[in-house]
Motif scaffolding. Structure first.
Motif, mmCIF file in Angstrom:
data_model
loop_
_atom_site.group_PDB
_atom_site.id
_atom_site.type_symbol
_atom_site.label_atom_id
_atom_site.label_comp_id
_atom_site.label_asym_id
_atom_site.label_seq_id
_atom_site.Cartn_x
_atom_site.Cartn_y
_atom_site.Cartn_z
ATOM 1 N N THR A 328 0.827 -1.210 0.000
ATOM 2 C CA THR A 328 0.000 0.000 0.000
ATOM 3 C C THR A 328 0.856 1.254 0.000
ATOM 4 O OG1 THR A 328 -1.780 -1.142 1.194
ATOM 5 C CG2 THR A 328 -1.774 1.266 1.262
ATOM 6 N N ILE A 329 1.891 1.259 0.837
ATOM 7 C CA ILE A 329 2.759 2.435 0.930
ATOM 8 C C ILE A 329 3.556 2.622 -0.357
ATOM 9 C CG2 ILE A 329 4.700 3.451 2.170
ATOM 10 C CD1 ILE A 329 3.718 2.009 4.678
ATOM 11 N N CYS A 330 4.076 1.523 -0.911
ATOM 12 C CA CYS A 330 4.871 1.621 -2.140
ATOM 13 C C CYS A 330 4.042 2.160 -3.303
ATOM 14 C CB CYS A 330 5.458 0.258 -2.496
ATOM 15 S SG CYS A 330 6.889 -0.216 -1.492
ATOM 16 N N ASP A 331 2.778 1.777 -3.359
ATOM 17 C CA ASP A 331 1.916 2.256 -4.440
ATOM 18 C C ASP A 331 1.764 3.773 -4.413
ATOM 19 O OD1 ASP A 331 1.501 -0.207 -5.539
ATOM 20 O OD2 ASP A 331 -0.415 -0.574 -4.538
ATOM 21 N N GLU A 332 1.816 4.355 -3.215
ATOM 22 C CA GLU A 332 1.595 5.793 -3.075
ATOM 23 C C GLU A 332 2.894 6.576 -2.906
ATOM 24 O OE1 GLU A 332 -1.040 6.122 0.211
ATOM 25 O OE2 GLU A 332 -2.674 5.023 -0.747
ATOM 26 N N LEU A 333 4.036 5.894 -2.984
ATOM 27 C CA LEU A 333 5.321 6.565 -2.791
ATOM 28 C C LEU A 333 5.632 7.458 -3.989
ATOM 29 C CD1 LEU A 333 7.576 6.437 -0.581
ATOM 30 C CD2 LEU A 333 8.807 4.904 -2.131
ATOM 31 N N PRO A 334 5.935 8.739 -3.766
ATOM 32 C CA PRO A 334 6.247 9.635 -4.893
ATOM 33 C C PRO A 334 7.573 9.268 -5.548
ATOM 34 C CG PRO A 334 6.606 10.746 -2.798
ATOM 35 C CD PRO A 334 5.957 9.439 -2.472
ATOM 36 N N SER A 335 7.810 9.806 -6.721
ATOM 37 C CA SER A 335 8.999 9.439 -7.499
ATOM 38 C C SER A 335 10.296 9.848 -6.813
ATOM 39 C CB SER A 335 8.926 10.084 -8.884
ATOM 40 O OG SER A 335 8.828 11.503 -8.768
ATOM 41 N N VAL A 421 11.683 -8.506 -1.899
ATOM 42 C CA VAL A 421 12.300 -8.196 -3.189
ATOM 43 C C VAL A 421 11.327 -7.524 -4.158
ATOM 44 C CG1 VAL A 421 13.323 -9.229 -5.264
ATOM 45 C CG2 VAL A 421 14.122 -9.924 -2.999
ATOM 46 N N PRO A 422 10.057 -7.961 -4.253
ATOM 47 C CA PRO A 422 9.148 -7.288 -5.200
ATOM 48 C C PRO A 422 8.996 -5.791 -4.966
ATOM 49 C CG PRO A 422 8.200 -9.361 -4.461
ATOM 50 C CD PRO A 422 9.410 -9.117 -3.615
ATOM 51 N N PHE A 423 9.234 -5.339 -3.743
ATOM 52 C CA PHE A 423 9.052 -3.920 -3.442
ATOM 53 C C PHE A 423 10.277 -3.087 -3.791
ATOM 54 C CE2 PHE A 423 6.519 -6.376 -0.322
ATOM 55 C CZ PHE A 423 5.270 -6.064 -0.834
ATOM 56 N N THR A 424 11.340 -3.743 -4.269
ATOM 57 C CA THR A 424 12.540 -2.999 -4.652
ATOM 58 C C THR A 424 12.381 -2.320 -6.008
ATOM 59 O OG1 THR A 424 13.529 -5.022 -5.575
ATOM 60 C CG2 THR A 424 14.054 -4.477 -3.285
ATOM 61 N N ARG A 425 11.185 -2.357 -6.546
ATOM 62 C CA ARG A 425 10.901 -1.507 -7.703
ATOM 63 C C ARG A 425 10.872 -0.041 -7.279
ATOM 64 N NH1 ARG A 425 8.028 -6.231 -8.379
ATOM 65 N NH2 ARG A 425 8.229 -7.240 -10.418
ATOM 66 N N LYS A 426 10.740 0.173 -5.981
ATOM 67 C CA LYS A 426 10.816 1.507 -5.391
ATOM 68 C C LYS A 426 12.041 1.564 -4.471
ATOM 69 C CE LYS A 426 6.959 3.167 -7.125
ATOM 70 N NZ LYS A 426 5.820 3.576 -6.289
ATOM 71 N N PRO A 427 12.590 2.743 -4.230
ATOM 72 C CA PRO A 427 13.764 2.846 -3.350
ATOM 73 C C PRO A 427 13.420 2.439 -1.915
ATOM 74 C CG PRO A 427 13.501 4.832 -4.682
ATOM 75 C CD PRO A 427 12.249 4.039 -4.853
ATOM 76 N N LEU A 428 14.255 1.586 -1.335
ATOM 77 C CA LEU A 428 14.054 1.113 0.035
ATOM 78 C C LEU A 428 15.296 1.381 0.870
ATOM 79 C CD1 LEU A 428 12.379 -2.409 -0.433
ATOM 80 C CD2 LEU A 428 11.260 -0.188 -0.152
ATOM 81 N N PHE A 429 15.061 1.730 2.130
ATOM 82 C CA PHE A 429 16.121 1.853 3.133
ATOM 83 C C PHE A 429 15.739 0.897 4.256
ATOM 84 C CE2 PHE A 429 18.423 3.443 6.720
ATOM 85 C CZ PHE A 429 19.558 4.068 6.225
ATOM 86 N N ALA A 456 19.650 -8.325 -5.855
ATOM 87 C CA ALA A 456 18.496 -8.966 -6.496
ATOM 88 C C ALA A 456 17.351 -7.981 -6.690
ATOM 89 C CB ALA A 456 18.027 -10.156 -5.655
ATOM 90 N N GLU A 457 17.638 -6.679 -6.576
ATOM 91 C CA GLU A 457 16.584 -5.674 -6.698
ATOM 92 C C GLU A 457 15.939 -5.709 -8.082
ATOM 93 O OE1 GLU A 457 19.633 -3.826 -3.783
ATOM 94 O OE2 GLU A 457 19.667 -5.064 -5.604
ATOM 95 N N ARG A 458 14.690 -5.290 -8.122
ATOM 96 C CA ARG A 458 13.911 -5.333 -9.360
ATOM 97 C C ARG A 458 13.906 -4.010 -10.116
ATOM 98 N NH1 ARG A 458 10.367 -9.751 -8.857
ATOM 99 N NH2 ARG A 458 11.611 -11.414 -7.923
ATOM 100 N N GLY A 459 14.604 -3.016 -9.618
ATOM 101 C CA GLY A 459 14.590 -1.738 -10.317
ATOM 102 C C GLY A 459 15.386 -0.665 -9.607
ATOM 103 N N GLU A 460 15.303 -0.641 -8.283
ATOM 104 C CA GLU A 460 16.003 0.356 -7.484
ATOM 105 C C GLU A 460 16.933 -0.349 -6.500
ATOM 106 O OE1 GLU A 460 15.990 3.581 -7.633
ATOM 107 O OE2 GLU A 460 14.235 4.104 -8.847
#
Length: 625
Positions: A328-335, A421-429, A456-460
């Protein structure tokens, strides 16, 4: 005739009040039942509807108070409405991190207490167990809000009052078992003892006077020419057996909550003070006498500070609940945003203990418990790694997880690195505080086939701070009795240093202030070294401009250096050292002369050099300064 008409009108007012209470409570339930991390239009709509309903209810009892009282409205009912409004404000604070909502909750709770709404009921009605439960829950909620606002003196008074209230309840309701509430009394005592270990320490929130380092601003500004990320959201959760907690707020998450907020300045933190009237009585204005003003529209935001990052605090979640909240949070995370995920948990399951108890506290048969444990482990292995028994290369996968709950549900409470891992399409700390943090740094060897996040990140590309697996003890005091050692270093580094070495919490202010200055100097130099390093990984470079994340990174450097240079770090020292992925530059490593010099100066100032090992060249360098 006129008197009958008045009574009829008053009865209608009371009926309207009851109807409004029912409607407001239904809307309150919708807000309360929203999943953690839920934001956006739906959450805002539910909150506005609930708040509008309680505003209408509050205004009605303000206008028609005398009629309602004449028809039998009890004072505790007004207190219950005020308590619900306070809960709405606190819930909104949890979702938005706006401290103004926390202050509003405090105003309502403090007013309920000062006017004695719940206490007043006991002199006029027979003992009511449900009403007593309401009063007990109110005290716990008020205590949490007071602690989050650093009102320690008020929190101590509330704790004493709560303890007395539980004792009174046991006497008034002798047929009722108050064991759970007695346990809450013990939880409060443990929490306050751990939180008040250092009485002179400043708050954990980011203070622009103490935590910002102007000398490094020119170096930080160069990163703005490329992509930079800001901390927009944080997801915090923890699960440990017998952890220090207060209701659904654990000590570790309590510290992280404050660490990710700005310290307000000026009069922003002030709660209106009750003014006595001419006859010495307290003025009822702005108190829970039915005349409290609801100040949601009042702008209490500190204009000199940017908004706090939003936070979702999840208490003892299942893995599916944690994943749903993250999605839910990743979907609304700004660029330009980055999500911080903080998990404090063990890699050991609850079933590893020799004895277990049933719901009545009776010991279960050990052999039965052992058999259940083995069956659970076999079921987990067969579900998660069906070929592990036949393939030796996959056997190392077993145990590479964090346990977010009791093992009674098999593997459903085990969080594996690949789950994120699927959430690494967005930046994670990621901040992983666990005795099994190696689960998140596996896969670095060609022989290790475990799936992990780094690489193994998917984008970020993600940034990871991983705790040491075994805390160090340099005194008879158990360090873990004050919460996680790694989290303590990230949120209150100097206090963590004191506790690690075993120094007394009864500190002379001058000594503590000097030690704080030495630590600040170290953080400033590490900050400049990071900003000017040619080997700084882009993952770190794009987040160094964020003050909250930068402060966490600098405190991680301090924690790693202290633990590395301790004399007690013997044997397999890797289990005593935190790690980060990707690696930070060598210029800030524990082996660098700059780092060793700073730790030497701090240890020398506090008279604990004998606990550390330094090269002779380092000693000579420091002495020559």
């Amino acid at each position: 005739m006129g008197r009958d008409d008045d009574r009829g009108a008053a009865s209608e007012v009371l009926a309207e009040f009851r109807a409004l209470v029912d409607g407001a409570d239904r809307k309150f339930a919708l807000v309360r039942d929203l999943p953690p991390g839920a934001r956006g239009p739906l959450q805002l709509l539910y909150f506005r509807k609930a708040f509008k309903a309680y505003t209408r209810l509050w205004q009605l009892q303000q206008r028609r108070r005398s009629e309602l009282v004449s028809e039998g409205l009890c004072r505790w009912e007004i207190g219950e409405v005020a308590s619900r409004i306070g809960q709405l404000f606190y819930g909104q604070y949890q979702r938005t991190s706006e401290v103004r909502f926390l202050l509003e909750a405090y105003v309502f709770y403090e007013a309920i207490m000062s006017r004695g709404y719940f206490q007043a009921a006991w002199g006029s009605v027979a003992p009511d167990l449900k009403l007593r439960y309401k009063e007990l829950r109110f005290h716990v909620r008020f205590l949490i809000v007071a602690l989050l606002l650093n009102r320690t003196d008020e929190a101590v008074k509330l704790a004493d009052r709560f303890r007395a209230l539980v004792d009174e309840s046991k006497a008034a309701f002798s047929a009722t078992n108050f064991r759970e509430w007695k346990q809450v009394v013990q939880e409060i005592s443990r929490f306050l003892k751990a939180d008040a270990y250092f009485k002179i320490a400043r708050p954990l929130r980011y203070n622009v006077i103490f935590d910002a380092h102007p000398s490094s601003f020119p170096y930080i500004s160069r990163f703005y020419t490329s992509r930079v990320l800001r901390l927009k959201d944080a997801l915090l959760t923890s699960y440990h057996r017998n952890e220090i907690k207060l209701a659904e707020v654990t000590l570790d998450t309590f510290r992280m909550i404050q660490c990710l907020e700005w310290e307000p300045s000026g009069s922003f933190y002030q709660v209106p003070v009750k003014q006595p009237s001419e006859n010495g009585a307290l003025n009822d204005q702005n108190e829970a006498s039915g005349l409290i003003d609801i100040n949601l529209a009042v702008d209490m935001t500190d204009p000199d500070l940017p908004p706090n990052p939003c936070k979702a605090i999840i208490y003892h979640p299942s893995v599916s609940k944690l994943i749903a909240a993250t999605a839910t949070i990743c979907d609304e995370l700004p660029s330009d945003g980055i999500l911080l995920i903080y998990i404090s948990s063990s890699g050991k399951t609850d079933c590893s203990v020799d004895f277990q108890k049933d719901v009545h506290g009776n010991s279960l048969n050990f052999s039965k418990a052992k058999h259940t444990t083995q069956a659970s482990q076999k079921r987990e292995n067969s579900l998660s790694h069906p070929a592990a028994d036949n393939n030796p290369n996959l056997s190392s996968k077993i145990g590479h997880y964090l346990c977010l709950g009791s093992q009674g549900n098999g593997a459903s409470n085990n969080l594996y690195p690949e789950d994120l891992v699927p959430f690494t399409r967005k930046p994670l700390f990621l901040v992983i505080d666990s005795d099994n943090s190696r689960a998140f740094k596996a896969g670095l060897s060609k022989l290790d086939l475990n799936i992990t996040i780094h690489g193994a990140e998917r984008g970020e590309a993600s940034a990871l701070l991983l705790s040491h697996e075994k805390p160090l003890f340099l005194s008879d005091t158990n360090v873990t009795s004050g919460g996680s050692q790694f989290t303590y270093f990230l949120t209150a580094p100097l206090q963590a240093f004191y506790q690690l070495i075993g120094l007394s919490s009864d500190i002379e202010p001058d000594v503590y202030s000097n030690a704080e200055s030495l630590l600040s100097s170290a953080l400033v130099e590490w900050e400049v070294l990071l900003c000017t390093s040619n080997s700084l990984d882009q993952v770190w470079a794009q987040i160094l401009t964020d003050p909250f994340l930068r402060r966490l990174i600098l405190r991680f450097i301090f924690c790693r250096a202290v633990l590395c240079l301790l004399r007690s770090t013997t044997g397999d020292s890797t289990v005593h050292l935190p790690e980060c992925l990707p690696s930070l530059p060598d210029s800030v490593s524990p082996k660098s002369a700059v780092t060793r010099n700073h730790i030497h100066q701090l240890a020398e100032r506090l008279g604990v050099l004998n606990h550390f090992h330094f090269l002779d060249s380092i000693r000579e360098s420091v002495q020559s300064r």
